[in-house]
Enzyme design. Structure first.
Site: not given
Ligand SMILES: CCCCCCCCCCCCC/C=C/C(=O)SCCNC(=O)CCNC(=O)[C@H](O)C(C)(C)COP(=O)(O)OP(=O)(O)OC[C@H]1O[C@@H](n2cnc3c(N)ncnc32)[C@H](O)[C@@H]1OP(=O)(O)O
Length: 716
Positions: A61, A100, A103, A123
């Site tokens: 997500a 996500g 998922e 997550e």
């Molecule tokens: C009323 C209330 C209601 C409540 C109910 C709500 C229901 C909502 C339902 C929603 C359900 C959602 C369920 C799912 C949730 C998720 O998926 S949460 C996200 C899970 N994913 C992660 O945790 C992965 C995170 N990312 C990483 O671990 C790393 O970035 C990577 C993918 C392994 C890549 O690593 P690397 O190559 O070293 O690059 P980075 O420098 O880390 O990242 C590059 C840029 O990308 C940005 N980024 C990375 N992941 C995300 C992301 N998931 N979302 C947004 N941005 C992301 C990261 O910030 C970097 O950007 P910059 O900082 O601008 O460089």
């Protein structure tokens, strides 16, 4: 967004486009919904492949969207709709399938990955649970036991492990998209019921309740007050005991609680802070993106005490050749024996396939003449360090970077005795140096952008979170620690016990309270520093005001009594002999404190948990504001990353500056004013804090901009 194309042979290819990690933003979700509809409607399409652009399936997500109103098609129904498609759908996983992203893949009927792909449900590290069906589908696919491990730790697994666990159907060393296309063609028309994970039972061991109870108590112990790991176990209990639809209801309910919690906000802030600090900038205008780092292949470490040994291992693990120098023969012999074993253990722990770098041991400083970078890790004594730096400057070839692992001494002074002050920076590691993630990279006014860039780059190669900080006594971390320790000692004078103070801090989420931490690191470390500062030692009068400030001689008196902490078996606590680990309250300390109070006419009072936290933490936070004001740290994220990665600040509380924002700057200011005293300057509220409050307490994400504006207008 997501694009749709029809490949020859009736396969629809849906490609996620959202660089850099194809996160499931509103536009991507809309693109997927539209593309799936198209594939369903097109009679010529018999099967579907979902992949990500640029060799990355999906990073989950879009975390940035969590801060605002959720727009676009919701994730959960989108994922359900994919599982319900009556044509085979395969996920072609390259790069990452996280959160996500995984998922989404679990909703597909088949999963085919490249061998270098990484998968996981992280997550929990963001204060959430896999709330798009992941907590219900994964256990149905790989069994409850394995799912508990993956979901409560959030750990990433390799494609090979995912295949073994049963997450993946196939793994390839060649093109995963091509293989997936070929595969779905071959299964077109086959029944899909057994491929829809939501319809399957959850494989559980016979003693399911005792397994869940055991995991729950382990998680509670490990998580130090974090909510998400506990919620993950609850969601998995639902998967094990309820039909899918009810399990999903439970998942939604738990997710709703987590989603709006302060902890989720803190953990998501911590995720971005870690990335912000990589984009360092110096007051000179040098930045991560306009400075060039040198690639280091040969380095030296001078001094093979605890820190030096850990640094040698950290360097060698990256494949760098290391010359490890120690002039004391006994210490050298011991290090030559211990370091290779440490290296072996750590390489094993990290499951490193590649052979680590070569280490050569020497007692001769001349042997560093050919290396590209030296890290000095000798005893924390300025005159000794100056000697070493002078010597290095004459022995090393021109252009060698000279770094010091000092934990707070003046980098400029060290630079001044070398021939190239621009090539001198601090590289402050944290013990154990091959394990702890934090690296403070300390620049002085003369440090060149190249030197800072190289140290930061080297830190990244070692798997560290490098934070560039300015030069001042204690840099960022230890400078903030000083008022924190000071308040803890004052609390003892006023009536608290070491255990009371520690329990308050441990309840807050620190792995160890301040007194247990002092016992672990050795009380003599601070004693030596205070002696050097002229605050204690022969000839210094034993008063409670020194150099114009309130001073507590308690820790000095402990050292004078030979109570140096764990290493002597006695400190603020007693242990089972020297080197013992289990801290027990010591009646000696209680008598010592009572005698001390009586000698100084102090009457013990009862101190609340709230006061302990306010005085220790707000003093530390106030110093953080001073550090921002002095431009020693570029922004609050830098301070928070330092405290989370180096000082055990609970990650689910974001860091000290984030915590200040959560508590409310007005309240912090008011409490500091209340505790403030003319002879305790650390509690005098910082000008920056006052100005932030006067400006309406903007959120922490806006402070950097605020500080820059204030600086332009000379208000700070
Ligand atoms: C009323 C209330 C209601 C409540 C109910 C709500 C229901 C909502 C339902 C929603 C359900 C959602 C369920 C799912 C949730 C998720 O998926 S949460 C996200 C899970 N994913 C992660 O945790 C992965 C995170 N990312 C990483 O671990 C790393 O970035 C990577 C993918 C392994 C890549 O690593 P690397 O190559 O070293 O690059 P980075 O420098 O880390 O990242 C590059 C840029 O990308 C940005 N980024 C990375 N992941 C995300 C992301 N998931 N979302 C947004 N941005 C992301 C990261 O910030 C970097 O950007 P910059 O900082 O601008 O460089």
């Amino acid at each position: 967004m997501a694009t749709y194309s029809r490949l020859p042979g009736s396969v629809a290819l849906i490609t996620l486009h959202n660089p850099p990690v194809n996160a499931l933003s509103a536009a991507v979700r809309q693109g997927i919904v539209d593309a799936v509809q198209r594939a369903l409607k097109d009679p010529k399409v018999t099967s579907v492949v979902i992949c990500g652009q640029n060799g990355k399936f999906c990073g989950g997500a879009d975390i940035r969207e969590f801060a605002g109103p959720m727009l676009g098609p919701p994730l959960v129904p989108m994922i359900h709709a994919i599982e319900a498609v009556d044509k085979p759908v395969a996920a072609a996983i390259e790069g990452v399938a996280l959160g996500g992203g995984l998922e989404l893949a679990l909703a597909c009927h088949y999963r085919i990955a490249h061998s270098k792909a990484v998968l996981g449900l992280p997550e929990v590290t963001l204060g959430l649970l896999p709330g798009a069906g992941g907590s219900q589908r994964l256990p149905r696919l790989i069994g409850l036991t394995a799912a508990l491990d993956l979901i409560t730790t959030g750990r990433h697994v390799s494609a090979a492990e995912a295949l073994k666990l049963g997450v993946l159907d196939q793994v390839t060393d060649s093109n995963a998209v091509d293989l997936a296309v070929e595969f779905v063609r071959s299964v077109a028309g086959q029944p899909l019921d057994s491929r829809r994970l939501s319809t399957l039972p959850c494989p559980c061991p016979p003693d399911v309740d005792s397994l869940l109870d055991k995991v729950m108590s382990k998680v509670r112990q490990r998580s130090r007050g974090a909510l998400a790991p506990v919620a993950c176990v609850r969601a998995l209990r639902a998967a094990a005991s309820l039909p899918y639809a009810q399990g999903m209801e439970k998942e939604r309910e738990l997710m709703a609680t987590l989603f709006n919690s302060g902890q989720a906000r803190a953990l998501q802030y911590a995720f971005f802070s870690q990335r912000v600090v990589g984009k360092w900038s110096l007051p000179s205008g040098a930045r991560w993106d306009n400075s060039t780092a040198r690639i280091i292949s040969k380095a030296a470490v001078i001094g093979l005490g605890t820190m030096g040994r850990g640094i040698v291992v950290a360097l060698a693990l990256t494949g760098i050749s290391v010359v490890a120098v120690e002039t004391q023969e006994k210490q050298l012999a011991e290090a030559s024996r211990v370091v290779p074993a440490m290296l072996q253990r750590e390489a094993g722990r990290r499951r490193l396939a590649t052979p680590p770098g070569v280490i050569s041991f020497s007692s001769n400083l001349q042997d560093v003449s050919e290396v590209e970078l030296v890290i000095e890790a000798v005893f924390e004594d300025m005159s000794l360090k100056l000697q070493v730096f002078k010597h290095l400057s004459s022995v090393c070839r021109p252009g060698t970077l000279l770094c010091s692992n000092t934990s707070g001494l003046d980098i400029d002074q060290l630079a001044a005795v070398t021939q190239s002050p621009g090539l001198v920076v601090g590289m402050h590691f944290f013990a154990p140096a091959h394990v702890m993630k934090l690296l403070e990279v300390v620049y002085g006014p003369r440090s060149s952008p190249e030197a800072v860039a190289t140290a930061m780059q080297l830190g990244k190669r070692m798997g560290k979170v490098g934070v560039a900080v300015g030069n001042c006594p204690g840099f960022v971390g230890n400078r903030m620690l000083k008022p924190y320790l000071e308040q803890a000692n004052f609390l003892l004078e006023e009536g608290a016990t070491p255990r009371q103070v520690d329990e308050a801090l441990e309840e807050f989420g620190f792995p160890m309270g301040v007194f247990r931490m002092s016992d672990l690191s050795g009380l003599d470390v601070g004693w030596r520093i205070r002696k050097e500062a002229g605050l204690t030692g022969p000839g210094v009068e034993s008063t409670r005001t020194r150099q114009g400030r309130r001073y507590s001689p308690l820790p000095d008196q402990m050292c004078e009594a030979g109570r140096l902490g764990q290493k002597t078996g006695k400190g603020w606590y007693q242990y089972d002999g020297p080197g013992g680990r289990v801290a027990r309250s010591d009646p000696w300390v209680h008598i010592f404190l009572e005698t001390y109070r009586a000698e100084h006419g102090l009457v013990a009072r009862s101190i609340t948990l709230e006061e302990i936290l306010e005085r220790c933490l707000y003093a530390l936070i106030n110093e953080g504001f001073n550090i921002l004001q002095d431009a020693v740290a570029a922004g609050p994220e830098d301070i928070d990353a330092i405290y989370v990665f180096g000082y055990g600040w609970p990650r689910h509380r974001g860091g000290p500056m984030f915590h200040a924002d959560q508590v409310g700057l007005g309240r912090i200011l008011q409490r500091l004013n209340q505790h403030s005293h003319p002879d305790v300057p650390h509690l005098k509220p910082s000008t920056l804090l006052r100005r932030l409050v006067a400006a309406g307490s903007p959120p922490v994400q806006k402070w950097r901009e605020f500080i820059n504006k204030e600086r332009v207008h000379s208000q700070l």
